[in-house]
Design a protein around this motif. Structure first.
Motif, PDB file in Angstrom:
ATOM      1  N   VAL A  78      -0.576  28.218  56.541  1.00 56.58           N
ATOM      2  CA  VAL A  78       0.468  28.770  57.409  1.00 56.58           C
ATOM      3  C   VAL A  78       0.597  27.931  58.675  1.00 56.58           C
ATOM      4  O   VAL A  78       1.695  27.510  59.050  1.00 56.58           O
ATOM      5  CB  VAL A  78       0.156  30.242  57.772  1.00 56.58           C
ATOM      6  N   SER A  79      -0.541  27.629  59.308  1.00 58.06           N
ATOM      7  CA  SER A  79      -0.412  26.910  60.570  1.00 58.06           C
ATOM      8  C   SER A  79       0.012  25.461  60.347  1.00 58.06           C
ATOM      9  O   SER A  79       0.739  24.888  61.167  1.00 58.06           O
ATOM     10  CB  SER A  79      -1.675  27.092  61.408  1.00 58.06           C
ATOM     11  N   GLY A  80      -0.368  24.869  59.214  1.00 53.59           N
ATOM     12  CA  GLY A  80       0.121  23.530  58.880  1.00 53.59           C
ATOM     13  C   GLY A  80       1.635  23.515  58.710  1.00 53.59           C
ATOM     14  O   GLY A  80       2.320  22.614  59.191  1.00 53.59           O
ATOM     15  N   LEU A  81       2.153  24.545  58.047  1.00 51.15           N
ATOM     16  CA  LEU A  81       3.603  24.616  57.847  1.00 51.15           C
ATOM     17  C   LEU A  81       4.330  24.855  59.168  1.00 51.15           C
ATOM     18  O   LEU A  81       5.381  24.259  59.428  1.00 51.15           O
ATOM     19  CB  LEU A  81       3.953  25.729  56.848  1.00 51.15           C
ATOM     20  N   VAL A  82       3.738  25.727  60.015  1.00 50.60           N
ATOM     21  CA  VAL A  82       4.343  25.964  61.328  1.00 50.60           C
ATOM     22  C   VAL A  82       4.440  24.643  62.089  1.00 50.60           C
ATOM     23  O   VAL A  82       5.489  24.295  62.640  1.00 50.60           O
ATOM     24  CB  VAL A  82       3.530  27.001  62.146  1.00 50.60           C
ATOM     25  N   GLY A  83       3.331  23.889  62.087  1.00 47.34           N
ATOM     26  CA  GLY A  83       3.318  22.597  62.769  1.00 47.34           C
ATOM     27  C   GLY A  83       4.390  21.666  62.219  1.00 47.34           C
ATOM     28  O   GLY A  83       5.148  21.050  62.970  1.00 47.34           O
ATOM     29  N   THR A  84       4.478  21.578  60.886  1.00 44.04           N
ATOM     30  CA  THR A  84       5.447  20.684  60.251  1.00 44.04           C
ATOM     31  C   THR A  84       6.874  21.022  60.670  1.00 44.04           C
ATOM     32  O   THR A  84       7.656  20.140  61.030  1.00 44.04           O
ATOM     33  CB  THR A  84       5.362  20.809  58.726  1.00 44.04           C
ATOM     34  N   PHE A  85       7.200  22.312  60.610  1.00 45.19           N
ATOM     35  CA  PHE A  85       8.586  22.663  60.906  1.00 45.19           C
ATOM     36  C   PHE A  85       8.869  22.604  62.406  1.00 45.19           C
ATOM     37  O   PHE A  85       9.999  22.358  62.812  1.00 45.19           O
ATOM     38  CB  PHE A  85       8.951  24.006  60.272  1.00 45.19           C
ATOM     39  N   TRP A  86       7.832  22.776  63.204  1.00 50.37           N
ATOM     40  CA  TRP A  86       8.045  22.600  64.649  1.00 50.37           C
ATOM     41  C   TRP A  86       8.337  21.133  64.956  1.00 50.37           C
ATOM     42  O   TRP A  86       9.218  20.811  65.751  1.00 50.37           O
ATOM     43  CB  TRP A  86       6.843  23.120  65.453  1.00 50.37           C
ATOM     44  N   ILE A  87       7.619  20.237  64.286  1.00 51.89           N
ATOM     45  CA  ILE A  87       7.888  18.806  64.465  1.00 51.89           C
ATOM     46  C   ILE A  87       9.349  18.507  64.140  1.00 51.89           C
ATOM     47  O   ILE A  87      10.057  17.832  64.880  1.00 51.89           O
ATOM     48  CB  ILE A  87       6.959  17.963  63.572  1.00 51.89           C
ATOM     49  N   ARG A  88       9.806  19.059  63.022  1.00 48.13           N
ATOM     50  CA  ARG A  88      11.209  18.830  62.649  1.00 48.13           C
ATOM     51  C   ARG A  88      12.152  19.429  63.669  1.00 48.13           C
ATOM     52  O   ARG A  88      13.202  18.872  63.971  1.00 48.13           O
ATOM     53  CB  ARG A  88      11.483  19.432  61.283  1.00 48.13           C
ATOM     54  N   GLY A  89      11.781  20.603  64.197  1.00 46.21           N
ATOM     55  CA  GLY A  89      12.612  21.249  65.214  1.00 46.21           C
ATOM     56  C   GLY A  89      12.710  20.377  66.452  1.00 46.21           C
ATOM     57  O   GLY A  89      13.783  20.219  67.034  1.00 46.21           O
ATOM     58  N   ILE A  90      11.589  19.789  66.840  1.00 38.43           N
ATOM     59  CA  ILE A  90      11.600  18.946  68.039  1.00 38.43           C
ATOM     60  C   ILE A  90      12.475  17.718  67.825  1.00 38.43           C
ATOM     61  O   ILE A  90      13.325  17.392  68.649  1.00 38.43           O
ATOM     62  CB  ILE A  90      10.164  18.515  68.414  1.00 38.43           C
TER      63      ILE A  90
END
Lengths: 374, 245, 386
Positions: A78-90
């Motif tokens: 879960v936290s890996g996916l959160v990180g991944t999609f936050w990177i894309r968001g940024i």
């Protein structure tokens, strides 16, 4: 225990077999999916994801109190996916570039994870032993259920990969074109990303957060040097990965105080180095050899051209000339004259050379070719 | 006109933030023409093709292919993207890339089989690339890579072809080969839309032309509208080109 | 507050400042990940340096380790030049291998090297006040304070001295070569400063958190300003604020100081990422929505302007002509009507005089495609929104 003993024990010792199987399966899945990461130019995403998974492990432990690796890995996922999609968001919504986004998420999530881990360690009743292994990985802590989980996840990934092979391949090569053909590119993209995150999370216990990305990249980078087919590359990468896993485990188990992660990384690194240098098509060694050969060939041809110029002025093309008259032409040596003779283009006799009809023809063709190009 | 309309564009607007890329474009492309889209850099030529193919979402307007939206008519349309848009170091062979042209009609999950391979090989033969079918794509010259892309579109076996600068960075032989194929396509009743840079060759290669600079300037048969007036309107003050008609 | 507590906070603040300055340039040069690579790859340099000097705070060790950092950059660039793998893969391969070598060196020599892998990753900020600089029996304060203070001083003076060169080579590499500023020198200069800073800071905050201290303040500041001087100022501020508040969070949770500093940096970034007035997520989403409506409005007016025929202007057919959803067509129509840009007679839409003037202005903008033309129009939009 030395390495030989290790491999002997492998057939009898149950624990050793479990661990070895685990690292082999892990290396294989990482090599496989790492090929996609490398080809998508998302090599460093793996590094960010693995660091970003750390707070998930700590939070899962804090919430459930469980040491069961399945639960912890779910947290990591879960936290890996959160990180991944936050990177894309940024990167998509601000003007910060991907390198900044990756470095930012990587270091902040990791810092948060360390905060949680040190917090857990200070809790009086927490049975925290074992969370440390997620930093550098301890293959020795793998138990049968962990390995079963790995095999199941690998099996599913393999199945999905084979099922969507065509779609993965075309998306990796040409995403816009894929869209025009009517494929849902977003779905394929998320599927690939999800599989990569899954592979990373799966490896955290064995290799650790810090070095996980290398296990993903190195086998793929090595495999890329040996083949020009995607299928072969994925297969080779899986093989390199599995081998690095097994060999790395063997070395680290046969020595005191050696974490598995760094050793596996070094073994994989040796594969990369070897491939970079010795791969026949792309490798640096053969590239240098080809480069030199081309240069010598070029020199030979220049010498031949020069001789052609001289021979042309005589009625009999095979009229012998003194080697001396080549002196104001810089590109010849005894060796190169010998080579020209071996090719049958000139005949050497004492201090004299003469062009053969074959040599004359060869030079003439080259001359015409050059004229044609211009 | 009793000619059928292959592509119909109404009020198409594409903007990036406030930046207009395409503004209120109305355009109909009759069936069977070989059309060039010309205009200066940043005129939105590639964007127009991408908007037609649904790669970019427009703010307003609609596109129809033979009277229906693109999503329903995909199989009638083939696309040749700009050569520079992909990574040619990707581990795959020329034949493999051409086979991708058949993926659309295969749909999800189904693998290409003998039939698809045959289609791909035939398309490669048409562009004269059969001898290179097992060549790794990075070892092809720029012109050969472009021909592989063209073959991939041919393998789609479509009625309308959209091509984004197919002549960019190719050698003279390839340019002639490509234009011959385009002319053959037109002979077979296909419609071909090409983003084109070289104004000199427009009258020689194409029979239909669209001038584009954010807005549509003019569209019609090359013989009627390819003149200094329209060129000036598209490219700015007093643009003249030596047109050998 | 006890004496060591104050010292820890001062050290943390100085480390944060020393990292923030090179961090700004790394972020602007799109090289943020180089800091990640360096911070990992210096490990073998530190271990070998420790074998030689037997002192973690020795300047020689710092130089040796910083050299490893610069070598890493060389190595990465060498691999990139071979073209065998993509650029990012080169970074991803080099630093884990070097880091692994470092870890193995430490664990194989655990008895001789009092370096702990956890300390490598996390640093030992809490212990920093105990390693003191003694000069002829007098206590001059914690060693790391002197080292980081020195590094900060050097960084600041280099920045002040070469500010113009740094600025030009960062924003316009072409111009900088034309002016005779060698991009290579600037590049490796920056890399050397970054390496030295990372090595110095690494002892205090650990390998990975150095990265947070370098990238996060700069990235946060970049969301608030594009002015280089302001960006440096803000980065310094964010660095110091997180260093000190991070210390107190760690104090109350009884957890890792460096982890807590990184977390604070993350919280500040998240806040700015969401709420920054121009570049923040909410502002961006709001602006995109506004722009969509405004561009739609222009499109709509142009459509009316261009089409005389009633079928194209009939209120019920508009949405199908322009291919919008009902809601969007309604919103735009309402907006236009409310602002007296159009009027509706018998369900047919007409442009008003005001609408016509506005449409002509828009046309001018679209045809010229120049940004100056949209600026006065934006004020009109502003009025429409009210």
């Amino acid at each position: 225990m030395n390495i030989q003993e290790y491999f002997e024990l492998l057939w009898t010792d149950y624990t050793l077999r479990t661990i070895t199987l685990g690292t082999a399966v892990l290396g294989a899945i990482c090599g496989m999916l790492g090929s996609f990461a490398v080809l998508r130019k998302e090599s460093l995403l793996g590094d960010a994801i693995s660091h970003a998974a750390l707070p998930g492990i700590a939070l899962a432990f804090l919430i459930t109190g469980a040491k069961d690796s399945g639960v912890l890995l779910l947290g990591a996922l879960v936290s890996g996916l959160v990180g991944t999609f936050w990177i894309r968001g940024i990167t998509s919504k601000t003007h910060l570039k991907s390198d900044t986004a990756l470095g930012l998420i990587l270091s902040i999530f990791f810092g948060f994870g360390m905060l949680l881990l040190t917090f857990i360690q200070k809790q009086p009743n927490a049975n925290q032993a074992g969370l440390d292994k997620y930093l550098f990985g301890q293959a020795a802590t793998l138990v049968e259920s962990d390995v079963q989980l790995m095999i199941i996840v690998t099996g599913i990934s393999l199945f999905v990969m084979l099922l969507f092979w065509k779609e993965f391949k075309i998306l990796l090569f040409d995403a816009d074109y894929t869209k025009t053909l009517g494929f849902n590119t977003k779905f394929i993209d998320v599927l690939i990303t999800f599989l990569i995150v899954l592979a990373i999370v799966l490896g955290l216990q064995t290799v650790g957060v810090v070095l996980m990305s290398a296990i993903l990249l190195a086998p793929a980078a090595a495999a890329r040097q040996w083949t020009n087919s995607l299928g072969t590359m994925v297969l080779l990468a899986a093989f390199f990965g599995a081998f690095s896993g097994v060999f790395g485990t063997a070395i680290s188990a046969s020595q005191k105080n050696l974490s598995t992660g760094p050793v596996i990384v070094l073994v994989a690194g040796v594969f990369v180095l070897f491939s970079f240098v010795f791969s026949p098509k792309r490798g640096l060694l053969f590239r240098e050899i080809r480069f030199r050969k081309n240069r010598t060939d070029l020199k030979l041809m220049k010498t031949l051209q020069f001789m052609y110029g001289i021979a042309q002025e005589h009625e009999n093309i095979s009229h012998p000339h003194a080697i001396r008259i080549l002196n104001n032409f810089q590109g010849f040596t005894k060796g190169s004259l010998k080579k020209l003779e071996n090719e049958g283009w000139i005949a050497l006799e004492g201090q004299q050379w003469a062009m053969t009809p074959e040599g004359f023809k060869q030079a003439q063709e080259m001359y015409n070719q050059k004229a044609g190009n211009e | 006109m009793d000619q059928k309309i292959a592509v119909q564009i109404d009020d198409l607007t594409v903007a990036y933030n406030y930046k207009p890329v395409l503004w209120d474009i109305d355009l109909s492309v009759p069936e069977g023409v070989l059309m060039a889209i010309v205009g200066p850099n940043g005129a939105g030529k590639s964007t127009l093709i991408k908007a037609i193919l649904g790669i970019i979402k427009p703010i307003a307007g609609s596109v129809s292919i033979y009277g229906k939206p693109y999503s329903k008519q995909r199989k009638l349309v083939a696309y040749v993207p700009q050569k520079g848009s992909v990574d040619w170091d990707f581990p795959t062979t020329a034949l493999d890339v051409v086979m991708m042209g058949t993926y659309g009609s295969l749909g999800w999950i189904k693998r290409p089989g003998q039939k698809e391979k045959k289609t791909a090989l035939e398309s490669m033969e048409k562009v004269g690339m059969l001898a290179f079918k097992n060549r790794q794509i990075s070892q092809l010259s720029g012109g050969q890579q472009q021909r592989v892309f063209l073959a991939r579109a041919l393998a789609q076996d479509a009625s309308i072809y959209f091509m984004d600068e197919p002549f960019q960075g190719v050698d003279a032989t390839t340019e002639i080969a490509i234009i011959n194929i385009l002319k053959e396509l037109r002979k077979a009743g296909k419609t071909v839309v090409v983003v084109h840079h070289d104004l000199q060759t427009v009258p020689e290669y194409f029979d239909w032309v669209t001038f584009l600079n954010v807005k549509k300037i003019a569209t019609g048969p090359v013989k009627e509208i390819f003149n200094d007036d329209n060129l000036t309107k598209t490219y700015g003050i007093n643009y003249k080109v030596a047109v050998n008609k | 507050m006890s004496n060591p507590q104050i010292e820890i906070q001062i050290i943390a603040a100085i480390v944060a400042m020393a990292c923030a300055i090179p961090g700004v340039f790394l972020v602007l040069r799109k090289m943020a990940l180089i800091s990640d690579a360096i911070s990992h790859a210096i490990l073998p340099g530190i271990v070998i340096g420790f074998f030689v000097t037997q002192d973690l705070n020795s300047p020689l060790l710092i130089l040796l380790a910083a050299l490893t950092g610069v070598i890493t950059v060389f190595l990465v660039e060498f691999i990139q030049k071979t073209g065998l793998v993509k650029e990012d893969t080169a970074i991803g391969l080099v630093f884990p291998v070097l880091f692994s070598i470092g870890v193995i060196l430490i664990s194989k020599n655990a008895n001789d090297v009092h370096l702990d892998v956890d300390a490598v990753l996390l640093g030992e900020l809490a212990f920093a006040p105990f390693d003191r600089l003694m000069v002829s029996g007098a206590d001059w304060g914690p060693k790391s304070l002197w080292i980081m203070g020195g590094i900060l001083l050097i960084t600041i003076s280099l920045m002040v001295l070469f500010f113009k060169e740094l600025k030009v080579s960062t924003f316009d590499a072409g111009l900088s070569s034309a002016l005779g500023i060698s991009p290579v020198v600037m590049h490796y200069g920056l890399m050397s400063v970054s390496s030295i800073t990372v090595v110095g800071a690494f002892d205090a905050v650990g390998a990975i958190l150095v990265v947070a201290l370098m990238i996060a303040p700069a990235a946060t500041a970049y969301l608030l300003t594009e002015d280089l001087k302001k960006m440096i100022g803000l980065s310094l501020l964010f660095g110091v604020v997180s260093a000190i508040s991070g210390y107190w969070v760690a104090h109350f949770l009884d957890a890792s100081i460096s982890g807590s500093i990184a977390t604070t940096l993350g919280v500040i970034f998240l806040f700015v990422y969401l709420f920054a007035p121009k570049k923040g997520l909410i502002a961006v989403l709001y602006r995109q929505k506004q722009q969509r409506i405004e561009v739609s409005l222009i499109t709509f007016l142009l459509h009316l302007n261009r089409h005389e025929e009633e079928s194209e202007r009939h209120i019920n057919h508009l949405q199908e002509h322009i291919n919008w959803h009902v809601v969007r067509a309604r919103t735009v129509l309402d907006l236009a009507e409310k602002n007296n840009l159009v009027e509706i007679k018998n369900d047919i839409v007409f442009l008003t005089h005001k609408g016509l003037t506005f449409t002509e202005k828009s046309l001018e903008y679209i045809i010229s495609n120049k940004d100056e033309k949209i600026e006065p129009m934006k004020e009109d939009f502003f009025l429409f929104r009210g």
